[in-house]
Design a protein around this motif. Structure first.
Motif, mmCIF file in Angstrom:
data_model
loop_
_atom_site.group_PDB
_atom_site.id
_atom_site.type_symbol
_atom_site.label_atom_id
_atom_site.label_comp_id
_atom_site.label_asym_id
_atom_site.label_seq_id
_atom_site.Cartn_x
_atom_site.Cartn_y
_atom_site.Cartn_z
ATOM 1 N N ASP A 1 0.862 -1.180 0.000
ATOM 2 C CA ASP A 1 0.000 0.000 0.000
ATOM 3 C C ASP A 1 0.903 1.237 0.000
ATOM 4 O OD1 ASP A 1 -1.634 2.181 0.665
ATOM 5 O OD2 ASP A 1 -3.008 0.934 1.818
ATOM 6 N N ASP A 2 0.958 1.929 -1.146
ATOM 7 C CA ASP A 2 1.873 3.070 -1.280
ATOM 8 C C ASP A 2 1.165 4.414 -1.089
ATOM 9 O OD1 ASP A 2 0.412 3.212 -3.642
ATOM 10 O OD2 ASP A 2 2.138 3.769 -4.879
ATOM 11 N N ARG A 3 -0.042 4.409 -0.478
ATOM 12 C CA ARG A 3 -0.781 5.652 -0.292
ATOM 13 C C ARG A 3 -1.192 5.899 1.159
ATOM 14 N NH1 ARG A 3 0.452 9.088 -4.224
ATOM 15 N NH2 ARG A 3 0.957 7.775 -6.008
ATOM 16 N N TYR A 4 -1.747 4.903 1.804
ATOM 17 C CA TYR A 4 -2.388 5.092 3.103
ATOM 18 C C TYR A 4 -1.407 5.581 4.170
ATOM 19 C CZ TYR A 4 -6.188 4.278 6.430
ATOM 20 O OH TYR A 4 -7.194 4.439 7.353
ATOM 21 N N PHE A 5 -0.146 5.159 4.094
ATOM 22 C CA PHE A 5 0.863 5.510 5.102
ATOM 23 C C PHE A 5 1.952 6.412 4.536
ATOM 24 C CE2 PHE A 5 -0.725 1.153 5.583
ATOM 25 C CZ PHE A 5 -1.374 1.250 6.808
ATOM 26 N N ARG A 6 1.807 6.873 3.322
ATOM 27 C CA ARG A 6 2.847 7.584 2.591
ATOM 28 C C ARG A 6 3.000 9.021 3.088
ATOM 29 N NH1 ARG A 6 3.287 6.831 -3.615
ATOM 30 N NH2 ARG A 6 4.785 8.379 -4.322
ATOM 31 N N ASP A 7 4.241 9.408 3.378
ATOM 32 C CA ASP A 7 4.536 10.785 3.766
ATOM 33 C C ASP A 7 4.569 11.680 2.536
ATOM 34 O OD1 ASP A 7 4.841 10.394 6.573
ATOM 35 O OD2 ASP A 7 6.803 9.492 6.225
ATOM 36 N N GLU A 8 4.625 12.989 2.773
ATOM 37 C CA GLU A 8 4.787 13.937 1.678
ATOM 38 C C GLU A 8 6.149 13.720 1.019
ATOM 39 O OE1 GLU A 8 2.670 15.959 0.445
ATOM 40 O OE2 GLU A 8 1.088 16.021 1.960
ATOM 41 N N ALA A 9 6.181 13.845 -0.296
ATOM 42 C CA ALA A 9 7.421 13.633 -1.035
ATOM 43 C C ALA A 9 8.455 14.700 -0.700
ATOM 44 C CB ALA A 9 7.141 13.643 -2.534
ATOM 45 N N GLN A 10 9.700 14.322 -0.820
ATOM 46 C CA GLN A 10 10.838 15.229 -0.667
ATOM 47 C C GLN A 10 10.954 15.845 0.723
ATOM 48 O OE1 GLN A 10 12.852 15.200 -3.202
ATOM 49 N NE2 GLN A 10 11.477 14.225 -4.665
ATOM 50 N N CYS A 11 10.392 15.172 1.726
ATOM 51 C CA CYS A 11 10.472 15.703 3.093
ATOM 52 C C CYS A 11 11.211 14.747 4.028
ATOM 53 C CB CYS A 11 9.071 15.982 3.635
ATOM 54 S SG CYS A 11 8.218 17.335 2.784
ATOM 55 N N GLY A 12 11.947 13.820 3.475
ATOM 56 C CA GLY A 12 12.710 12.881 4.288
ATOM 57 C C GLY A 12 11.869 11.821 4.939
ATOM 58 N N GLY A 13 10.648 11.603 4.443
ATOM 59 C CA GLY A 13 9.746 10.650 5.057
ATOM 60 C C GLY A 13 9.849 9.252 4.460
ATOM 61 N N MET A 14 8.729 8.494 4.528
ATOM 62 C CA MET A 14 8.720 7.095 4.122
ATOM 63 C C MET A 14 7.599 6.836 3.125
ATOM 64 S SD MET A 14 9.322 5.365 7.894
ATOM 65 C CE MET A 14 10.014 3.822 7.279
#
Length: 353
Positions: A186-199
């Motif tokens: 699941d690449d949406r439900y737990f996805r952080d904002e892009a380019q912010c050092g998240g996951m």
């Protein structure tokens, strides 16, 4: 569930099937005694052989009505063991404001229009979503309707846990079959904002994947809506948007004994990328299948991927044969287009040494 729309859905659960038998499902009007609909199906014995033959599909926009008819007929004529829908099977955010009722309407319209749902002979299908199924283009875990859309997705595409199959996190799942393992992330439900050092997948889902893959040496496929190594242009990808996180995931997977191959969709063209051994310690591949019927166009920057081995921008889907071998797997893939012709074919062996 109707969510403010006149159409609903009924789910049927059938147990106790024998793999060698053919079954017939009929929907009968009790008042008139007429057959309203019928299907033919078999159960699938997951341990019957050590070779998987599956269709890899993404980006099925129902607005492309002509291709939405012919492409699914071509796919079912290939008679794969299973169909893997890895994102954008429903364009829930097209042509409407993003409300729960409108998303439900778009799910119902898609179910009515796509010939995937009207084939006489059924093929087992597993699905995971990407942004359009999720409800809005390129959104992440902050999307306000994600709980509602997850419920809708499970109603239309979800499966119960069985021997060899289990639901994981979000709309993700895991299949153990044909001597291999298949992980749908699941690449949406737990996805952080892009380019912010998240996951990309969130901490718990990521740890669950790595821990499970590292339990044994059985070959593993990892499927994701967004591309993994597609950092060569401005589309979403794990490497481009979450570079540090992706490096961490690859480092952990490198320490597993299992050989790993990647599958993705999203980009509205299909390609097979060769992944250099510097990432996992052995050469592997990413198989991108997109789109079966969606916007497609020949654009110059698509040809600048140094990892690419084969490519097509036409409407297509991939048929993949994957067999475990000692320390790895052998893979044959072909792309089928709207003329029912082979766009490209590719063979590879992925082996840990």
């Amino acid at each position: 569930m109707r969510a403010g729309y006149h159409q609903g859905i009924d789910r049927i659960s059938i147990t106790g099937l024998e793999p060698h038998l053919t079954y017939y499902l009929q929907v009968v009007d009790q008042d008139r005694g007429t057959v309203l609909d019928e299907r033919i199906f078999k159960s699938l014995k997951l341990s019957a052989k050590n070779k998987a033959r599956f269709a890899l599909v993404s980006c099925a926009c129902d607005f492309y009505k002509t291709h939405a008819r012919v492409m699914w007929d071509h796919l079912f004529a290939q008679r794969p063991d299973m169909i893997f829908l890895i994102g954008d099977a429903v364009y829930a955010d097209f042509g409407c404001p993003t409300t729960e009722a409108d998303i439900w309407r778009r799910y119902c319209e898609t179910r009515f229009r796509l010939r995937h749902f009207r084939q006489p002979n059924l093929i087992p299908t597993l699905a995971v979503w990407d942004d359009h199924d999720y409800g809005r283009d390129n959104v992440c875990k902050s999307f306000g309707l994600k709980t509602a859309t997850k419920k809708m997705f499970h109603l239309f595409f979800g499966s119960r846990d069985t021997d060899g199959f289990k639901n994981t996190m979000g709309v993700g799942s895991q299949l153990n079959a044909f001597g291999q393992r298949f992980y749908f992330m699941d690449d949406r439900y737990f996805r952080d904002e892009a380019q912010c050092g998240g996951m990309m997948w969130g901490k718990e889902q990521q740890e669950q994947l790595v821990d499970n893959i590292c339990q044994n040496s059985k070959p593993a496929w990892i499927f994701n809506g967004s591309q993994f190594f597609g950092n060569y242009f401005k589309q979403e990808s794990f490497l481009k948007d979450f570079g540090k996180n992706f490096t961490d995931v690859l480092t952990k997977l490198r320490n597993c004994k299992a050989p790993i191959v990647f599958g993705s969709g999203d980009v509205h063209f299909s390609e097979i990328m060769s992944v250099d051994p510097k990432y996992l310690g052995y050469r592997t591949y990413e198989y991108t299948s997109s789109g079966i019927h969606s916007m497609n166009f020949p654009v110059k920057w698509l040809y600048k991927n140094p990892r690419r081995e084969v490519f097509t921008w036409h409407h297509n889907f991939l048929i993949i044969e994957s067999s475990p071998v000692k320390n790895g797997m052998q893979i044959k893939a072909k792309s089928i287009n709207a003329r029912n012709k082979i766009e490209f074919s590719h063979q590879a062996t992925v082996k840990r040494f």
